[in-house]
Design a protein around this motif. Structure first.
Motif, PDB file in Angstrom:
ATOM      1  N   ASN A  31     -10.505  -0.836   4.119  1.00 31.58           N
ATOM      2  CA  ASN A  31     -10.140  -1.953   3.248  1.00 31.58           C
ATOM      3  C   ASN A  31     -11.044  -3.162   3.458  1.00 31.58           C
ATOM      4  N   ASP A  89      -7.308  -3.849  10.348  1.00 33.63           N
ATOM      5  CA  ASP A  89      -7.990  -4.708   9.372  1.00 33.63           C
ATOM      6  C   ASP A  89      -8.499  -5.984  10.025  1.00 33.63           C
ATOM      7  N   SER A 141       0.862  -1.179   0.000  1.00 37.19           N
ATOM      8  CA  SER A 141       0.000   0.000   0.000  1.00 37.19           C
ATOM      9  C   SER A 141       0.894   1.223   0.000  1.00 37.19           C
ATOM     10  N   GLN A 197      -4.075  -6.324   4.940  1.00 36.65           N
ATOM     11  CA  GLN A 197      -5.214  -6.522   4.039  1.00 36.65           C
ATOM     12  C   GLN A 197      -5.405  -7.996   3.707  1.00 36.65           C
TER      13      GLN A 197
END
Length: 883
Positions: free
Chosen positions: A381, A873, A115, A834
């Motif tokens: 995300n 996440d 990212s 993620q």
């Protein structure tokens, strides 16, 4: 609820708290000095305050940045003028309009999150959606801040001869010490999530597209040199998508150049950065020897999807991340339309609905259930979900059904024209369709705000004396987290009524003077409604929810003979397939009960005879036949059980496949032989359908596990001239105990060990094997030299395939599969949150299993929850599961 440790008590972001930004950024000048160990980024931002009446602090987002200097209107700021924390940079006093210059240092080579700016295969690339730009420089990293960007990239010319960014190339040249530079300018304002940069040693393939207005657009595709021969299909797909978007939506491309770059390390499938799309290489690279027909279809669809974003996402973007489906749902619908037009519309619709009902319906029924426009999130995300994408596309499809093709096109034209260059909401999208068609879609908007899968319960009655046929429909929606009560939705229900010959009857409701022949769309608005059709000469067979006109569960007590009739005669090809699926579900679930009670399993002879007739039919669309012959998946069957029994589902489904293979062995074998190719390899709809049906027959024959059939399967594996037939054979050989399995797996690896994408297939097939030792083999493969934990494709191919695609082995009663997944979630979380979050979602339906499995899965969730400093996440998914 278990107390979950987290690095900083993650904040929940709520839609209701949305406020327009205090400041806007008008222009952005970026200067990158790319280095082997570190990269320096200089940004020059022209900023203005939104309101003259107040002067709030300027808060810029930033993560993992080393701040080197700040200047405001040319004056270097002292540390007392600003404040830093791990997620932001705050300037206390700024004027109404000013220029801010910031210099930061970042370390792309160490960025395993993929990212922001990172390296892949020795090349620099970016992924800024959703919030990756803040890992490059301090910025107002939100989609409603749209600016014009100029980007200058400086790097070693020998190591990085290709330097790319958004927009058009306006300057390039040489610098000292073997460096060179390229300057790119994007004339269109865009949010930071659409920024892109690529630098590396890549081969460029060139083509050209001439727009309908006569402009020439240069098409550049960048791949690693050894992959030059795998880009032809992607380029052809791009040109077809560009022409289709002009014809169907009237949208013409707007820059002088359109670029695609394929990279091996990528969290997503692809990214629609303005003018410079960055793709996971699996959605670009293809040739018959390395890519299956499914790969080709996926590449075509993803290439089109990212191109279509140029208007539905880039020129008109989303105001905030709660509106994510504004661009994604609409664009998925557009790419589904495009793919349907390239091949068989019926097959495409079947594929899309199968995927939706297997995975999105499960999401709607679990702890992560959320509306298409969510009300809140901890980590954005986590909302790149089936609900936002696929259910979002179904909402757009319903609008298409309600408005018709012409009305829908008028609405989208107004939407694009009205909001060009703006960041808007789903309400703005619906409002444009309303205004263009003079309709009130107020009730329809509830689709965006209500979670869960609606249910339609339908009863019917035929009155022979009055020649009327009545449908009584009741709609409900189960409670979901935070939404115990649901209001009625505006639902388009496409229907047809068939006479005894299978012909569509004319349909006329009370008060109407003319009848509609064929498919008719009923608009449901109330909790309970009745529709009375007149002039119906005989009791009809109801064909309801044609083409799956709404994402609902439909309950209608059809008799088996009616389902067999619809399977044979329905004019709606989707509903023909659906009738077969309903029959199969009923039969399988009945046998599941027998299996659980220890009764002998016996397959209905009528079902066997029907499968035989389908095989012998003269249906020209052989891919459609193959889909009818495919039994419902184990995941889909699980959705019909109050307490999921993965063992019973798996064993029963295997029993039915074996029974069909034994009863129809000669017919399967004859069909397989008759479909043997007679010429050179071709990739067109007819040939793809032939391969699909032939390999479906091979799959059934391999259920018999006979030496001659295993030999035939191995022969196909050894002599096929395309990856479709090779993978079809290998997917059956991985399940058996015989020596053919080891021979095939070793042969495949020896041949393709240098091709990373092909080896992903090798990992996946072993992860999906039915064999009892599959988990042990998967554990072994995690230590294989070809497996790389930092590569998302490898993780998805092996660990993801096992935990999310092999329910019988993942849900082994011992709980070893759960422990294996828990281990890898914890290993991955510090590297790539993620991907770790995607993996942990395999535990989402844990409360729907038996007590033993529930306890074992819950133990893993609690183990993850107790781990210090888990990411936002993973925290969000685990906490919602344990709530």
């Amino acid at each position: 609820m278990l107390e979950i440790e987290s690095p900083a008590s993650p904040q929940t972001i709520d839609l209701k708290d949305y406020k327009i930004p205090d400041y806007y950024i008008e222009t952005v000048d970026l200067h990158f000095e790319l280095g082997e160990k570190q990269t320096t980024v200089r940004s020059r931002l022209a900023i203005s305050r939104y309101s003259e009446a107040k002067a709030p602090p300027l808060v810029l987002n930033g993560e993992a940045l080393e701040l080197l200097s700040i200047q405001l209107d040319g004056q270097v700021l002292d540390k007392k003028d600003y404040q830093q924390n791990p997620e932001s940079l705050t300037l206390f006093q700024v004027p109404e309009r000013f220029t801010l210059e910031i210099e930061t240092r970042i370390y792309p080579q160490d960025n395993t999150t993929l990212s922001g700016l990172y390296t892949s295969g020795g090349n620099f690339c970016t992924q800024c959606e959703a919030e990756g730009f803040r890992r490059i420089t301090y910025f107002l990293d939100r989609p409603d801040v749209m600016a014009r960007y100029t980007t200058t990239i400086v790097a070693d010319k020998k190591k990085y001869p290709v330097l790319l960014s958004n927009g058009n190339l306006v300057a390039q040249g040489e610098e000292d010490n073997g460096h060179h530079f390229a300057k790119w300018q994007d004339p269109f304002p865009k949010p930071s999530y659409l920024f892109a940069l690529v630098a590396g040693d890549l081969a460029r393939i060139e083509d050209e597209f001439v727009t309908r207005s006569g402009r020439k657009v240069a098409l550049h595709m960048y791949v690693q040199s050894h992959n030059r021969d795998k880009r032809e299909h992607a380029m052809a797909s791009l040109k077809r998508a560009m022409a289709w978007d002009e014809q169907v939506y009237g949208r013409e491309y707007d820059l002088d150049i359109y670029m695609i770059v394929a990279v091996d390390d990528f969290n997503m499938g692809a990214m629609e950065n303005k003018g410079l799309n960055i793709f996971n290489s699996k959605y670009v690279l293809a040739k018959p020897e390395t890519a299956t027909d499914t790969d080709y279809e996926n590449i075509e669809g993803v290439i089109a999807h990212e191109y279509f974003h140029n208007w539905s996402g880039n020129r008109v973007t989303c105001r905030d991340w709660f509106q994510l489906s504004l661009k994604e749902g609409f664009t998925v619908f557009r790419d589904q339309q495009f793919s349907a037009d390239q091949g068989s519309p019926a097959v495409k619709r079947i594929q899309d609905v199968n995927h939706l009902r297997t995975y999105q319906f499960r999401e709607d029924a679990g702890p992560m259930a959320h509306p298409v426009r969510p009300e809140s999130y901890v980590e954005v995300n986590n909302f790149y979900t089936m609900t936002v994408y696929e259910k979002g596309a179904e909402i757009v499809r319903m609008l298409y059904h309600l408005l018709g093709p012409e009305g829908f096109r008028q609405g989208t034209d107004l939407y694009f024209d009205r909001h060009d260059g703006q960041a808007v909401t789903t309400d703005d999208f619906v409002k444009a369709l309303e205004d263009a068609n003079a309709l009130d879609l107020s009730q329809f908007r509830r689709w965006y705000s209500q979670a869960g899968t609606p249910e339609l319960r339908i009863s019917r009655a035929y009155d022979a004396e009055k020649s009327t046929y009545t449908l009584k429909i009741k709609q409900t929606c189960p409670p979901t987290p935070g939404q115990p009560h649901k209001a009625p939705l505006h639902i388009p229900l496409a229907i047809g009524l068939l006479d005894s010959q299978g012909e569509d009857l004319p349909l006329r409701l009370a008060g109407e003077t003319t009848a509609v022949t064929g498919t008719r769309v009923l608009e449901l608005r109330q909790e309970e409604e009745a529709f009375v059709f007149h002039d119906i000469p005989c009791e009809p067979a109801p064909s309801l929810l044609r083409s799956f006109s709404a994402p609902v569960k439909l309950y209608l007590d059809l008799r088996d003979e009616e389902r067999y009739f619809l399977l044979a005669h329905d004019k709606d090809r989707f509903n023909r397939w659906e009738a077969g699926q309903q029959l199969a579900v009923k039969i399988i679930l009945g046998l599941v009960k027998d299996y659980q009670q220890g009764k002998p399993l016996v397959l209905d002879s009528a079902f066997i005879e029907t499968v035989g007739r389908i095989l012998e039919s003269d249906e020209p669309d052989q891919a459609f036949v193959a889909h009818i012959l495919a039994l419902p998946s184990e995941h889909y069957l699980a959705e019909f059980m109050a307490v999921i029994d993965p063992d019973a589902i798996h064993e029963t489904r295997c029993f039915i496949r074996r029974s069909l293979a034994k009863a129809l062995q000669e017919l399967f074998a004859a069909t397989y032989q008759a479909l043997t190719k007679t010429g050179a390899y071709r990739r067109d709809p007819k040939e793809m359908g032939r391969r699909k049906l032939r390999n479906t027959c091979l799959g059934y024959l391999m259920e018999l596990d006979e030496p001659d059939i295993r030999s035939q399967c191995l022969q196909q594996f050894n002599h096929a001239d395309n990856m479709t037939d090779v993978i079809a054979a290998l997917s059956r050989l991985v399940d058996i105990e015989g020596p053919e399995r080891k021979i095939a797996l070793q042969t495949f690896y020896d041949k393709w060990q240098e091709d990373s994408l092909v080896i992903d297939k090798w990992f996946t097939l072993q992860a999906l094997s039915r064999r009892q030792d599959t988990l042990a083999r998967v554990q072994e493969l995690t230590h294989h030299p070809a497996f790389k934990l930092t590569n998302p494709n490898k993780v998805r191919a092996l660990i993801g395939a096992f935990s999310q695609g092999n329910p019988a082995r993942f849900h082994d009663p011992s709980g070893k599969g759960y422990g294996f997944l828990g281990d890898y979630v914890l290993k991955l979380d510090p590297l790539n949150p993620q991907v770790a979050a995607r993996l942990v979602s395999a535990f989402n339906p844990w409360q729907r299993y038996d007590q033993n499995r529930q306890e074992l899965m819950k133990a893993q969730l609690e183990r993850i929850a107790k781990t210090p400093q888990i990411s936002k996440d993973v925290y969000e998914i685990v906490s919602k599961n344990l709530a």
